[in-house]
Design an enzyme around this catalytic site. Sequence first.
Site, short mmCIF file in Angstrom:
data_model
loop_
_atom_site.label_atom_id
_atom_site.label_comp_id
_atom_site.label_asym_id
_atom_site.label_seq_id
_atom_site.Cartn_x
_atom_site.Cartn_y
_atom_site.Cartn_z
N LYS A 147 36.85 40.40 43.29
CA LYS A 147 35.91 40.18 41.95
C LYS A 147 34.37 40.70 42.07
CE LYS A 147 39.01 38.42 39.13
NZ LYS A 147 39.53 39.29 37.98
N SER B 193 34.54 37.83 37.55
CA SER B 193 34.60 36.41 37.57
C SER B 193 33.13 35.88 37.91
CB SER B 193 35.59 35.86 38.60
OG SER B 193 35.63 34.27 38.63
N ASN C 235 42.11 43.37 32.24
CA ASN C 235 41.79 41.94 32.24
C ASN C 235 42.67 41.46 33.38
OD1 ASN C 235 41.61 39.18 31.00
ND2 ASN C 235 43.63 39.74 30.69
N TYR D 42 40.06 36.69 46.31
CA TYR D 42 39.92 36.66 44.79
C TYR D 42 38.25 36.74 44.74
CZ TYR D 42 39.53 34.98 40.14
OH TYR D 42 39.34 35.06 38.50
N ILE E 233 38.06 28.78 32.83
CA ILE E 233 38.63 28.97 31.46
C ILE E 233 39.85 28.35 31.32
CG2 ILE E 233 38.97 30.49 29.47
CD1 ILE E 233 35.96 30.61 30.43
N1 LIG Z 1 41.20 31.25 34.03
C1 LIG Z 1 39.85 31.39 34.41
O1 LIG Z 1 39.47 30.15 34.83
C2 LIG Z 1 39.32 32.71 34.92
C3 LIG Z 1 37.77 32.59 35.40
C4 LIG Z 1 37.36 33.87 35.89
C5 LIG Z 1 38.09 35.08 35.77
N2 LIG Z 1 39.22 35.01 35.13
C6 LIG Z 1 40.01 36.40 34.98
O2 LIG Z 1 40.34 36.54 33.82
C7 LIG Z 1 41.70 37.43 33.73
C8 LIG Z 1 42.81 36.79 33.17
O3 LIG Z 1 43.16 35.54 33.82
P1 LIG Z 1 43.86 34.26 33.10
O4 LIG Z 1 43.34 33.13 33.25
O5 LIG Z 1 43.89 34.70 31.68
O6 LIG Z 1 45.50 34.61 34.01
P2 LIG Z 1 46.90 34.44 33.56
O7 LIG Z 1 47.50 34.30 34.61
O8 LIG Z 1 47.07 33.64 32.29
O9 LIG Z 1 47.15 36.05 32.96
C9 LIG Z 1 47.08 37.05 33.95
C10 LIG Z 1 48.10 37.95 33.52
O10 LIG Z 1 48.03 39.16 34.33
C11 LIG Z 1 49.49 39.60 34.39
N3 LIG Z 1 49.39 40.21 35.71
C12 LIG Z 1 49.22 40.02 37.01
N4 LIG Z 1 49.39 40.53 37.99
C13 LIG Z 1 49.90 41.94 37.07
C14 LIG Z 1 50.36 43.23 37.51
N5 LIG Z 1 50.57 43.67 38.66
N6 LIG Z 1 50.73 44.18 36.48
C15 LIG Z 1 50.45 43.77 35.22
N7 LIG Z 1 49.98 42.52 34.84
C16 LIG Z 1 49.86 41.68 35.81
C17 LIG Z 1 50.30 38.34 34.21
O11 LIG Z 1 51.53 38.53 34.27
C18 LIG Z 1 49.51 37.30 33.32
O12 LIG Z 1 50.28 37.48 32.35
C19 LIG Z 1 41.83 37.60 35.40
O13 LIG Z 1 41.45 38.77 35.89
C20 LIG Z 1 41.22 36.48 36.16
O14 LIG Z 1 40.98 36.81 37.51
C21 LIG Z 1 40.12 33.82 34.85
#
Ligand SMILES: NC(=O)c1ccc[n+]([C@@H]2O[C@H](COP(=O)([O-])OP(=O)(O)OC[C@H]3O[C@@H](n4cnc5c(N)ncnc54)[C@H](O)[C@@H]3O)[C@@H](O)[C@H]2O)c1
Length: 251
Positions: free
Chosen positions: A159, A142, A90, A155, A188
């Site tokens: 994805k 995504s 994730n 990005y 989200i």
């Molecule tokens: N929030 C959105 O709208 C959305 C939409 C589509 C997809 N996503 C995807 O969902 C996933 C989670 O996103 P989120 O919104 O919860 O983001 P977030 O920034 O809250 O969480 C991401 C987490 O990943 C960790 N991380 C980043 N780089 C890292 C690394 N090199 N090693 C270990 N951990 C690492 C960060 O410390 C963080 O805790 C991601 O893959 C994101 O691309 C999010």
Amino acid sequence: MTRFNDKVAVVTGGGGGIGSAICRRLAEEGAIVIVTDMNAEAAGTVAKAICDAGRSAFSISADISDGRACASLVDQVIREHGRIDVLVNNAGINRRGNLLSLSEEDWHTSFAVNLDSMFYLCRATIPHMISAGGGAIVNTASQWGLYPAPNHIAYNVTKAAVAAFTQNLARDYAPDKIRVNAVCPGEIHTPMLEAGVNRSGRTIADLDKLVPFGRIGKPEEVAALVAFLASDEAAFICGSLVEITGAQAVA
Ligand SMILES: NC(=O)c1ccc[n+]([C@@H]2O[C@H](COP(=O)([O-])OP(=O)(O)OC[C@H]3O[C@@H](n4cnc5c(N)ncnc54)[C@H](O)[C@@H]3O)[C@@H](O)[C@H]2O)c1
């Protein structure tokens, strides 16, 4: 619900918005959850809250863009818990920019975190799943990997690659009873989204208006989908890219 009783689940980015919701959901349903994140404090806080609620979780900090860190993470989980039934890839980062404005470093870092980490973690985990007779992997892609948003080339492309990676793994390891699927969330409400909103000068209310459902999504809604895909209820779902967008993807 007890869909994950005694199962061991590893969740990357478990300290973040969607990841922490996935950890809580799997733990509530009986899993022993390994909360892993490069932010050690965030991972520890999530694991502690799960334990305080009477469920089972452990935190491991790791930078999963590093192949050796991924191998040692999987080794540690196998040593301490004996198996990995569920792997949720994730963690992700969102670096803004188009072809000309994005730095080369942001391009490579995006691939390292969003895609290479999955290659390393799946390579280390799948042999254990094969020995155990199967397993479930859920990758976070995504909506933007399927329908690119402007000005986010790194990005979007990473994805899209996650989507292709998911389908390839599914095709290769379905005979080993390893189900591999991806979730493709729209907007989200998480720290990642808040950062993007602040950078662009927009508000959450502006984003709500873009979604036919009338609001952006909640991390818990993605967690419920991930839990379903990782559970035996999804026994014949393998190689699927499941959109969770409040109809934004078709707007
Ligand atoms: N929030 C959105 O709208 C959305 C939409 C589509 C997809 N996503 C995807 O969902 C996933 C989670 O996103 P989120 O919104 O919860 O983001 P977030 O920034 O809250 O969480 C991401 C987490 O990943 C960790 N991380 C980043 N780089 C890292 C690394 N090199 N090693 C270990 N951990 C690492 C960060 O410390 C963080 O805790 C991601 O893959 C994101 O691309 C999010």
